[in-house]
Design a protein around this motif. Structure first.
Motif, short mmCIF file in Angstrom:
data_model
loop_
_atom_site.label_atom_id
_atom_site.label_comp_id
_atom_site.label_asym_id
_atom_site.label_seq_id
_atom_site.Cartn_x
_atom_site.Cartn_y
_atom_site.Cartn_z
N PRO A 12 7.57 -10.92 6.05
CA PRO A 12 7.23 -9.84 5.12
C PRO A 12 8.14 -8.76 4.95
N ASN A 13 9.10 -8.48 6.03
CA ASN A 13 10.14 -7.37 6.17
C ASN A 13 11.45 -7.89 5.48
N ASN A 14 11.49 -9.06 5.09
CA ASN A 14 12.77 -9.65 4.83
C ASN A 14 12.81 -9.32 3.15
N ALA A 15 13.97 -8.99 2.42
CA ALA A 15 14.26 -8.92 1.05
C ALA A 15 14.80 -10.34 0.54
N TYR A 16 14.04 -10.75 -0.55
CA TYR A 16 14.48 -11.83 -1.11
C TYR A 16 14.90 -11.50 -2.77
N LEU A 17 16.02 -12.34 -3.04
CA LEU A 17 16.67 -12.11 -4.26
C LEU A 17 16.26 -13.52 -5.12
N SER A 18 16.06 -13.06 -6.38
CA SER A 18 15.60 -14.03 -7.30
C SER A 18 16.90 -14.55 -8.08
N THR A 19 18.00 -13.85 -7.93
CA THR A 19 19.36 -14.42 -8.54
C THR A 19 20.48 -14.35 -7.32
N ARG A 20 21.43 -15.06 -7.72
CA ARG A 20 22.50 -15.11 -6.90
C ARG A 20 23.07 -13.71 -6.50
N PRO A 21 23.49 -13.54 -5.05
CA PRO A 21 24.09 -12.20 -5.18
C PRO A 21 25.65 -12.04 -5.78
N THR A 22 26.03 -11.03 -5.89
CA THR A 22 27.56 -10.85 -6.45
C THR A 22 28.26 -9.78 -5.42
N GLY A 23 29.59 -9.82 -5.37
CA GLY A 23 30.56 -8.95 -4.70
C GLY A 23 30.72 -9.72 -3.62
#
Length: 230
Positions: A12-23
Protein backbone atom coordinates in the motif's frame (compact mmCIF):
# COMPACT_ATOMS: atom_id res chain seq x y z
CA UNK A 1 -3.94 -11.37 -10.87
CA UNK A 2 -1.93 -13.51 -13.27
CA UNK A 3 1.68 -14.71 -13.00
CA UNK A 4 4.12 -11.82 -12.67
CA UNK A 5 1.45 -9.24 -11.82
CA UNK A 6 1.38 -7.16 -8.65
CA UNK A 7 -1.52 -6.69 -6.28
CA UNK A 8 -1.34 -3.04 -5.11
CA UNK A 9 -3.05 -4.05 -1.88
CA UNK A 10 0.01 -6.08 -0.94
CA UNK A 11 2.20 -2.95 -1.03
CA UNK A 12 0.00 0.00 0.00
CA UNK A 13 2.93 2.41 0.42
CA UNK A 14 4.13 2.03 -3.17
CA UNK A 15 3.26 4.45 -5.98
CA UNK A 16 1.83 2.78 -9.10
CA UNK A 17 1.87 4.38 -12.54
CA UNK A 18 -0.80 3.73 -15.11
CA UNK A 19 1.37 5.06 -17.96
CA UNK A 20 4.99 4.71 -18.99
CA UNK A 21 7.37 7.08 -17.09
CA UNK A 22 9.19 9.84 -18.97
CA UNK A 23 12.54 11.52 -18.58
CA UNK A 24 15.73 10.11 -17.12
CA UNK A 25 16.90 9.23 -13.59
CA UNK A 26 20.58 8.75 -12.80
CA UNK A 27 21.92 7.32 -9.54
CA UNK A 28 25.59 7.21 -8.50
CA UNK A 29 26.26 4.80 -5.62
CA UNK A 30 29.84 5.06 -4.29
CA UNK A 31 31.42 1.86 -3.03
CA UNK A 32 31.80 2.02 0.76
CA UNK A 33 34.87 -0.25 0.73
CA UNK A 34 36.84 0.88 -2.33
CA UNK A 35 37.43 4.64 -2.76
CA UNK A 36 37.17 5.72 -6.38
CA UNK A 37 34.67 3.01 -7.31
CA UNK A 38 30.91 3.37 -7.81
CA UNK A 39 27.90 1.89 -9.54
CA UNK A 40 26.03 4.18 -11.93
CA UNK A 41 22.38 3.29 -12.60
CA UNK A 42 20.51 4.98 -15.47
CA UNK A 43 16.76 4.78 -16.08
CA UNK A 44 16.26 6.27 -19.54
CA UNK A 45 12.55 6.19 -20.41
CA UNK A 46 12.97 8.75 -23.21
CA UNK A 47 15.62 6.52 -24.87
CA UNK A 48 18.18 9.34 -25.02
CA UNK A 49 21.51 8.44 -26.64
CA UNK A 50 23.62 9.58 -23.67
CA UNK A 51 23.48 10.69 -20.04
CA UNK A 52 25.40 13.39 -18.16
CA UNK A 53 26.59 11.90 -14.86
CA UNK A 54 28.04 13.86 -11.93
CA UNK A 55 30.83 11.72 -10.41
CA UNK A 56 32.42 14.47 -8.30
CA UNK A 57 31.60 12.50 -5.13
CA UNK A 58 33.77 9.64 -6.41
CA UNK A 59 36.64 11.15 -8.43
CA UNK A 60 38.98 14.08 -7.91
CA UNK A 61 40.17 16.26 -10.80
CA UNK A 62 43.20 14.62 -12.35
CA UNK A 63 42.11 11.05 -11.57
CA UNK A 64 42.34 8.55 -14.40
CA UNK A 65 39.22 6.40 -14.66
CA UNK A 66 37.41 3.73 -16.62
CA UNK A 67 33.69 2.99 -16.88
CA UNK A 68 32.52 -0.52 -17.72
CA UNK A 69 29.18 -1.91 -18.83
CA UNK A 70 27.71 -3.80 -15.87
CA UNK A 71 26.17 -6.34 -18.25
CA UNK A 72 29.53 -6.99 -19.96
CA UNK A 73 32.08 -6.19 -17.28
CA UNK A 74 34.97 -8.11 -18.87
CA UNK A 75 34.45 -6.45 -22.23
CA UNK A 76 36.21 -3.28 -23.34
CA UNK A 77 35.51 -0.19 -21.16
CA UNK A 78 32.65 2.00 -22.30
CA UNK A 79 34.86 5.04 -21.78
CA UNK A 80 38.18 6.01 -20.18
CA UNK A 81 39.88 9.30 -19.49
CA UNK A 82 41.17 11.82 -16.97
CA UNK A 83 38.56 13.52 -14.82
CA UNK A 84 38.51 17.30 -15.15
CA UNK A 85 35.57 17.91 -12.83
CA UNK A 86 31.86 18.29 -13.56
CA UNK A 87 29.88 15.61 -15.38
CA UNK A 88 30.84 12.72 -17.63
CA UNK A 89 28.87 11.81 -20.76
CA UNK A 90 27.92 8.12 -20.89
CA UNK A 91 26.65 6.51 -24.11
CA UNK A 92 23.41 4.59 -23.63
CA UNK A 93 22.82 3.20 -27.13
CA UNK A 94 24.47 0.14 -28.58
CA UNK A 95 25.35 -1.50 -25.26
CA UNK A 96 24.79 -5.24 -25.15
CA UNK A 97 25.18 -7.90 -22.46
CA UNK A 98 27.82 -10.60 -22.50
CA UNK A 99 26.43 -13.77 -24.05
CA UNK A 100 26.46 -17.03 -22.08
CA UNK A 101 28.76 -19.84 -23.18
CA UNK A 102 26.01 -22.44 -22.76
CA UNK A 103 23.15 -22.69 -25.27
CA UNK A 104 20.45 -20.05 -24.96
CA UNK A 105 21.68 -16.73 -26.32
CA UNK A 106 20.19 -13.49 -25.02
CA UNK A 107 17.93 -12.27 -27.81
CA UNK A 108 17.61 -8.58 -28.76
CA UNK A 109 14.04 -8.56 -27.44
CA UNK A 110 15.38 -9.61 -24.03
CA UNK A 111 18.01 -6.86 -23.79
CA UNK A 112 17.45 -3.66 -21.83
CA UNK A 113 18.78 -1.50 -24.66
CA UNK A 114 19.05 2.22 -23.95
CA UNK A 115 16.15 2.17 -21.48
CA UNK A 116 18.09 0.75 -18.54
CA UNK A 117 21.82 0.40 -17.94
CA UNK A 118 24.20 -0.13 -15.05
CA UNK A 119 27.86 0.91 -15.18
CA UNK A 120 30.88 0.35 -12.94
CA UNK A 121 33.15 3.36 -12.44
CA UNK A 122 36.72 2.71 -11.28
CA UNK A 123 39.52 5.13 -10.56
CA UNK A 124 42.59 3.63 -12.23
CA UNK A 125 45.19 6.09 -10.92
CA UNK A 126 44.85 9.32 -8.94
CA UNK A 127 46.85 12.44 -9.75
CA UNK A 128 49.36 13.04 -6.93
CA UNK A 129 48.41 15.79 -4.50
CA UNK A 130 51.05 18.54 -4.50
CA UNK A 131 49.71 20.35 -1.47
CA UNK A 132 46.93 22.45 -0.04
CA UNK A 133 46.34 26.09 0.87
CA UNK A 134 44.16 27.90 3.41
CA UNK A 135 42.66 30.80 1.41
CA UNK A 136 40.81 33.96 2.53
CA UNK A 137 39.33 36.63 0.24
CA UNK A 138 37.47 39.95 0.50
CA UNK A 139 35.52 41.28 -2.53
CA UNK A 140 34.33 44.72 -3.65
CA UNK A 141 30.65 43.70 -3.39
CA UNK A 142 31.08 43.02 0.32
CA UNK A 143 31.47 39.29 -0.13
CA UNK A 144 34.11 37.42 1.79
CA UNK A 145 35.03 33.82 2.37
CA UNK A 146 37.60 31.27 3.35
CA UNK A 147 38.36 27.65 2.55
CA UNK A 148 40.92 25.05 1.59
CA UNK A 149 42.15 24.44 -1.96
CA UNK A 150 43.94 21.22 -2.94
CA UNK A 151 46.47 21.39 -5.79
CA UNK A 152 47.24 18.34 -7.96
CA UNK A 153 50.37 17.54 -9.93
CA UNK A 154 48.55 17.58 -13.27
CA UNK A 155 47.71 21.29 -12.91
CA UNK A 156 44.17 21.00 -11.58
CA UNK A 157 42.75 22.03 -8.21
CA UNK A 158 39.56 21.50 -6.22
CA UNK A 159 38.20 23.50 -3.30
CA UNK A 160 36.26 22.19 -0.31
CA UNK A 161 32.95 22.81 -2.12
CA UNK A 162 33.92 20.69 -5.12
CA UNK A 163 34.59 23.64 -7.46
CA UNK A 164 37.44 22.86 -9.84
CA UNK A 165 39.91 24.73 -12.00
CA UNK A 166 43.48 24.94 -13.25
CA UNK A 167 46.64 26.29 -11.63
CA UNK A 168 50.23 27.06 -12.52
CA UNK A 169 53.15 29.19 -11.35
CA UNK A 170 55.01 32.01 -13.08
CA UNK A 171 58.63 32.89 -12.31
CA UNK A 172 58.67 29.68 -10.23
CA UNK A 173 57.76 29.74 -7.41
CA UNK A 174 57.22 33.46 -6.86
CA UNK A 175 53.81 33.88 -8.52
CA UNK A 176 50.86 31.47 -8.13
CA UNK A 177 47.94 31.63 -10.59
CA UNK A 178 44.73 29.59 -10.30
CA UNK A 179 41.46 29.97 -12.20
CA UNK A 180 38.08 28.30 -11.72
CA UNK A 181 36.50 26.69 -14.78
CA UNK A 182 33.71 28.55 -16.59
CA UNK A 183 30.41 28.12 -14.76
CA UNK A 184 32.15 27.46 -11.44
CA UNK A 185 32.56 30.10 -8.70
CA UNK A 186 32.24 33.04 -11.19
CA UNK A 187 35.25 31.69 -13.15
CA UNK A 188 37.41 33.58 -10.67
CA UNK A 189 41.07 34.16 -11.53
CA UNK A 190 43.44 34.58 -8.57
CA UNK A 191 47.07 35.66 -8.89
CA UNK A 192 49.34 36.02 -5.87
CA UNK A 193 52.98 36.68 -5.02
CA UNK A 194 54.88 34.47 -2.57
CA UNK A 195 55.76 36.60 0.46
CA UNK A 196 57.79 33.91 2.20
CA UNK A 197 57.04 31.07 4.61
CA UNK A 198 54.36 29.72 2.26
CA UNK A 199 52.26 32.94 2.35
CA UNK A 200 50.80 34.24 -0.92
CA UNK A 201 48.92 37.54 -1.39
CA UNK A 202 47.30 38.95 -4.52
CA UNK A 203 44.12 39.88 -6.39
CA UNK A 204 41.02 37.95 -7.39
CA UNK A 205 38.85 38.82 -10.42
CA UNK A 206 35.58 37.19 -11.50
CA UNK A 207 35.67 36.55 -15.26
CA UNK A 208 31.96 35.94 -15.77
CA UNK A 209 31.22 39.58 -16.59
CA UNK A 210 29.99 40.48 -13.09
CA UNK A 211 32.93 42.79 -12.38
CA UNK A 212 33.38 41.37 -8.89
CA UNK A 213 36.97 41.61 -7.73
CA UNK A 214 39.01 41.86 -4.59
CA UNK A 215 42.03 40.61 -2.73
CA UNK A 216 43.05 37.25 -1.34
CA UNK A 217 45.75 35.62 0.69
CA UNK A 218 46.60 32.00 1.27
CA UNK A 219 49.01 29.95 3.33
CA UNK A 220 50.44 26.74 1.98
CA UNK A 221 49.75 23.96 4.49
CA UNK A 222 51.16 20.72 3.12
CA UNK A 223 52.23 18.09 2.59
CA UNK A 224 54.71 18.35 5.50
CA UNK A 225 57.71 17.48 3.31
CA UNK A 226 56.55 19.58 0.35
CA UNK A 227 57.26 23.07 -0.89
CA UNK A 228 54.92 25.80 -2.19
CA UNK A 229 53.20 24.72 -5.43
CA UNK A 230 55.45 25.13 -8.43
Amino acid sequence: FGPGSVNPGDHPNNAYLSTRPTGMRVFVRPNAYEPGRAHIVVYNWDLAASAAVDVSAVLNPGDSYEIRNGQDYLGAPVTTGTYAGGTLSLPLAGLTPAQPIAPGLIEPSEMTGAEFNVFVLRRTSPSPLVGAMDVEYLLNDGGEGAGVIQFYENGTFVDEYGHVGEWNTLLVPLVLRFRYLDGSNCAALSVGIHRGNGLFRGYRLCQDGSGIRGGWQGTYVGPPTGSPPR
